[in-house]
Write a protein that holds these residues in place. Structure first.
Motif, PDB file in Angstrom:
ATOM      1  N   ALA A  78     -41.860 -20.249 -23.923  1.00 48.72           N
ATOM      2  CA  ALA A  78     -43.000 -20.400 -23.356  1.00 48.72           C
ATOM      3  C   ALA A  78     -43.819 -18.967 -23.378  1.00 48.72           C
ATOM      4  CB  ALA A  78     -43.028 -20.980 -21.842  1.00 48.72           C
ATOM      5  N   PRO A  79     -45.205 -19.050 -23.183  1.00 50.63           N
ATOM      6  CA  PRO A  79     -46.055 -17.720 -23.102  1.00 50.63           C
ATOM      7  C   PRO A  79     -45.581 -16.735 -22.201  1.00 50.63           C
ATOM      8  CG  PRO A  79     -47.410 -19.649 -23.526  1.00 50.63           C
ATOM      9  CD  PRO A  79     -46.059 -20.221 -23.027  1.00 50.63           C
ATOM     10  N   LEU A  80     -45.252 -15.607 -22.601  1.00 50.03           N
ATOM     11  CA  LEU A  80     -44.688 -14.635 -21.618  1.00 50.03           C
ATOM     12  C   LEU A  80     -46.040 -14.277 -20.822  1.00 50.03           C
ATOM     13  CD1 LEU A  80     -42.231 -12.710 -21.116  1.00 50.03           C
ATOM     14  CD2 LEU A  80     -43.446 -10.935 -22.581  1.00 50.03           C
ATOM     15  N   ARG A  81     -45.572 -14.411 -19.425  1.00 48.54           N
ATOM     16  CA  ARG A  81     -46.702 -14.038 -18.511  1.00 48.54           C
ATOM     17  C   ARG A  81     -46.019 -13.421 -17.186  1.00 48.54           C
ATOM     18  NH1 ARG A  81     -48.559 -19.630 -19.762  1.00 48.54           N
ATOM     19  NH2 ARG A  81     -50.546 -19.351 -20.845  1.00 48.54           N
ATOM     20  N   ALA A  82     -44.637 -13.212 -17.113  1.00 45.80           N
ATOM     21  CA  ALA A  82     -44.179 -12.482 -15.855  1.00 45.80           C
ATOM     22  C   ALA A  82     -42.914 -11.776 -16.429  1.00 45.80           C
ATOM     23  CB  ALA A  82     -43.720 -13.651 -15.068  1.00 45.80           C
ATOM     24  N   VAL A  83     -43.044 -10.452 -16.176  1.00 42.22           N
ATOM     25  CA  VAL A  83     -41.778  -9.568 -16.448  1.00 42.22           C
ATOM     26  C   VAL A  83     -41.492  -8.754 -15.051  1.00 42.22           C
ATOM     27  CG1 VAL A  83     -41.150  -7.219 -17.552  1.00 42.22           C
ATOM     28  CG2 VAL A  83     -42.573  -8.993 -18.696  1.00 42.22           C
TER      29      VAL A  83
END
Length: 289
Positions: free
Chosen positions: A92-97
């Motif tokens: 899924a699109p990387l939106r949280a690290v």
């Protein structure tokens, strides 16, 4: 204008790719569990495959999250960081690290510090954070934005005598949070940090159970208790999610109020190792390193 309603727990992060470094244990594991519980597609990152495998299975069992992934990587190795970010952005699109990987091999009085251990600690904590932010910001920008949460330490703001490079390197993390927030905000990327106090993890061992150092920690905490990994994870989840969409460049103390007072007294641990004179600033013998 009326704000949009917030998503329900369990769905708030659905469709979000999330990377958690240091995700095999302690604070990182708790953060990964919290993100997965709210629907994120979580990829764990760490250096020990067996630990990551166990952590992924535990998260799936406790949250019901399907397909928790892991990738073995050292955050000081740029090629490995780039590969870990790529893996986290696949489902899924990387939106949280949540960048929780860190540590220290540097301890002792300043006149006696081991220079190699100093450099290794700065490399792990400061450079490692930079590398993860550098590579994660690219897919985040392509996805229209995201949230990066760096796990710092109370040692960044309150001096911890005889901690060598640790507090210095975490202070660098705090500045990187502000720099990243300023530079990456136009791309919709929020960068925040958390400064935990004394948290009950395997890294602190028996320190959180009893003894003069714990007594001193508690004397410095208005709330008077040791933190739990879930205390930090709750703050990380907030900073990673839509509830904090107008917050960036902040470093939040999650420490029972310890930052209001002073750093802890580790004399009882370090005096037998280095001697009272050394802790008082005495120079080492000529010719020593």
């Amino acid at each position: 204008m009326t704000p949009s309603p917030l998503p329900s727990p369990g769905t708030a992060l659905r469709g979000t790719g999330a990377l958690v470094t240091g995700g095999g244990s302690g604070i990182g594991l708790a953060c990964a569990r919290r993100l997965a519980a709210d629907g994120a597609d979580v990829t764990l990152c760490g250096r020990t495959e067996s630990r990551l495998k166990e952590a992924a299975a535990e998260i799936s069992a406790t949250t019901g999250a399907a397909g928790v992934r892991y990738v073995v990587a050292d955050v000081t190795d740029e090629e490995q960081v780039e590969a870990a970010v790529r893996a986290a952005a696949a489902p899924a699109p990387l939106r949280a690290v949540v960048h929780s990987a860190g540590g220290s091999t540097s301890i002792g009085p300043l006149p006696r510090l081991d220079t190699d251990a100093w450099r290794a600690t700065l490399e792990l904590n400061a450079t490692g954070t930079m590398l993860v932010l550098k590579h994660a910001s690219r897919p985040m920008a392509r996805a229209g934005g995201g949230a990066f949460v760096a796990i710092s330490s109370i040692a960044a703001s309150n001096t911890h005598r005889w901690f060598g490079a640790y507090g210095v390197s975490k202070a660098a993390v705090d500045h990187l949070v502000r720099l990243g927030a300023d530079e990456l905000g136009p791309a919709g990327i929020r960068v925040n940090g958390i400064r935990p106090g004394l948290v009950r993890t395997e890294l602190v061992g028996d320190l959180a159970e009893a003894g003069p150092i714990l007594d001193d920690y508690l004397a410095c905490m208005p709330l008077g208790r040791v933190g739990e990994p879930d205390d930090v994870a709750a703050a990380a989840r907030f900073l990673a999610g839509p509830e904090s969409s107008w917050i960036t460049g902040q470093v939040v103390n999650v420490d029972g109020g310890h930052h209001l007072r002073r750093g802890p007294d580790y004399r009882s641990m370090f005096e037998p190792m280095f001697g009272a004179d050394a802790l008082g600033g005495a120079a080492p013998e000529e010719g020593s390193t």
